[in-house]
Design a protein around this motif. Structure first.
Motif, short mmCIF file in Angstrom:
data_model
loop_
_atom_site.label_atom_id
_atom_site.label_comp_id
_atom_site.label_asym_id
_atom_site.label_seq_id
_atom_site.Cartn_x
_atom_site.Cartn_y
_atom_site.Cartn_z
N GLN A 37 0.85 -1.19 0.00
CA GLN A 37 0.00 0.00 0.00
C GLN A 37 0.89 1.24 0.00
O GLN A 37 1.62 1.48 0.96
N PHE A 38 0.80 2.02 -1.07
CA PHE A 38 1.51 3.28 -1.14
C PHE A 38 0.65 4.35 -0.48
O PHE A 38 -0.57 4.19 -0.36
N PRO A 39 1.28 5.45 -0.03
CA PRO A 39 0.55 6.50 0.70
C PRO A 39 -0.70 6.97 -0.05
O PRO A 39 -0.66 7.21 -1.25
N LYS A 40 -1.77 7.07 0.67
CA LYS A 40 -3.05 7.56 0.16
C LYS A 40 -3.63 6.67 -0.94
O LYS A 40 -4.50 7.11 -1.69
N GLN A 41 -3.14 5.44 -1.04
CA GLN A 41 -3.67 4.54 -2.05
C GLN A 41 -4.26 3.29 -1.41
O GLN A 41 -4.20 3.11 -0.19
N SER A 42 -4.81 2.45 -2.25
CA SER A 42 -5.43 1.23 -1.77
C SER A 42 -4.39 0.12 -1.66
O SER A 42 -3.24 0.30 -2.00
N LEU A 43 -4.84 -1.02 -1.18
CA LEU A 43 -3.96 -2.19 -1.10
C LEU A 43 -3.95 -2.91 -2.43
O LEU A 43 -4.99 -3.09 -3.06
N MET A 44 -2.75 -3.33 -2.83
CA MET A 44 -2.60 -4.09 -4.06
C MET A 44 -1.97 -5.44 -3.72
O MET A 44 -0.93 -5.49 -3.06
N LEU A 45 -2.59 -6.51 -4.19
CA LEU A 45 -2.05 -7.83 -3.95
C LEU A 45 -0.75 -8.01 -4.71
O LEU A 45 -0.68 -7.74 -5.91
N MET A 46 0.29 -8.47 -4.00
CA MET A 46 1.57 -8.72 -4.65
C MET A 46 1.72 -10.20 -4.99
O MET A 46 2.13 -10.56 -6.10
N ALA A 47 1.41 -11.07 -4.00
CA ALA A 47 1.68 -12.49 -4.21
C ALA A 47 0.89 -13.32 -3.22
O ALA A 47 0.45 -12.84 -2.18
N THR A 48 0.72 -14.58 -3.61
CA THR A 48 0.06 -15.57 -2.77
C THR A 48 1.12 -16.56 -2.31
O THR A 48 1.86 -17.13 -3.14
N SER A 49 1.17 -16.76 -1.01
CA SER A 49 2.19 -17.63 -0.42
C SER A 49 1.52 -18.92 0.06
O SER A 49 0.59 -18.88 0.86
N LYS A 104 5.88 -23.05 -4.13
CA LYS A 104 6.33 -21.73 -4.57
C LYS A 104 5.19 -20.72 -4.52
O LYS A 104 4.03 -21.06 -4.76
N ALA A 105 5.58 -19.49 -4.25
CA ALA A 105 4.59 -18.42 -4.25
C ALA A 105 4.17 -18.09 -5.67
O ALA A 105 4.92 -18.32 -6.64
N THR A 106 2.98 -17.58 -5.81
CA THR A 106 2.51 -17.09 -7.11
C THR A 106 2.41 -15.58 -7.04
O THR A 106 1.90 -15.03 -6.07
N LYS A 110 9.37 -11.40 -9.11
CA LYS A 110 9.54 -12.48 -8.15
C LYS A 110 10.97 -12.56 -7.63
O LYS A 110 11.22 -13.04 -6.52
N ASP A 111 11.94 -12.10 -8.42
CA ASP A 111 13.33 -12.16 -7.98
C ASP A 111 13.65 -11.04 -7.00
O ASP A 111 14.66 -11.08 -6.30
N LYS A 112 12.81 -10.02 -6.99
CA LYS A 112 13.03 -8.91 -6.09
C LYS A 112 12.29 -9.14 -4.76
O LYS A 112 12.77 -8.76 -3.70
N PHE A 113 11.14 -9.73 -4.84
CA PHE A 113 10.32 -9.97 -3.66
C PHE A 113 10.25 -11.48 -3.42
O PHE A 113 9.38 -12.17 -3.95
#
Lengths: 117, 108
Positions: free
Chosen positions: A38-50, A55-57, A64-67
């Motif tokens: 969640q960036f400031p003043k914004q909504s939540l965005m799904l990044m990944a499912t663990s 393996k995560a999706t 995926k290599d960064k997170f």
């Protein structure tokens, strides 16, 4: 019941370092956990499912290599932000889906504020 | 994914007033939840309500699934009701899509 914790609650790091964020379900087991940003003043965005034991999706546009996500047990998922840069500064929130009982409600952690200098 | 629209984006209330927040969604949903995000960022579950009506104290919610909208009612608002209210839905895969939120400010 249904408490989810995150650690750390706040972290400041230098650009280029890696940061690990833990998400724990304290009083229930969860085969599935989710990571949101969640960036400031914004909504939540799904990044990944663990998913425990697999393996995560990742959602479209999430590197995926960064997170890196590891779901080592039924109560713990970790998100590692590798080589963090200022644009990775954000509020990271996890949620957990209970293994037992009706899987209706996701329970959210308190979030981790990451500031990359 | 399912598109979620919330209105109004901002709401300023005098303490004691009633209000209605709306959530429209673009497809049939398996799950719909209303959350309150407090000033520290914690998301608090208010309702799991893919259909029907529920009440919890001064808050109540109604979802009309066939018409793809949900309403959150706040009655006799208090300053502690201030914060951002989110509606979130999933289409059956438990991946929640959040609306942009309604920022509620309750003035004493």
């Amino acid at each position: 019941g249904a408490v989810v914790s995150q650690h750390p609650s706040r972290v400041i790091c230098k650009s280029g370092t890696s940061v690990k964020i833990e998400c724990r379900s304290l009083d229930f087991q969860a085969t599935t956990m989710f990571w949101y940003r969640q960036f400031p003043k914004q909504s939540l965005m799904l990044m990944a499912t663990s998913n425990e034991g697999s393996k995560a999706t990742y959602e479209q546009g999430v590197e995926k290599d960064k997170f890196l996500i590891n779901h080592a047990s039924l109560t713990l998922s970790t998100l590692t932000v590798t080589s963090a840069h200022p644009e990775d500064s954000s509020f990271y929130i996890c949620s957990a889906l209970p293994l037992a009982g009706p899987q209706e409600t996701q329970y959210f952690g308190p979030g981790t504020r990451l500031l990359v200098l | 994914g399912i598109q979620v629209e919330q209105s109004p984006p901002d709401l300023i209330l005098q303490e004691g007033a009633n209000s209605t927040l709306r959530c429209n969604f673009s497809d049939s949903v398996n799950n719909l939840q209303w959350f309150h995000q407090n000033p520290w960022g914690q998301l608090i579950n208010l309702f799991y309500i893919p259909s029907g009506t529920k009440q919890n104290g001064r808050l109540s919610a109604t979802t009309v699934a066939t018409e793809r909208y949900s309403l959150l009612y706040i009655s006799s608002s208090q300053t502690t009701d201030s914060g951002v209210y989110f509606c979130a839905v999933d289409g059956g895969d438990y991946k929640l899509s959040f609306g942009a939120g309604t920022t509620v400010t309750v003035r004493a």
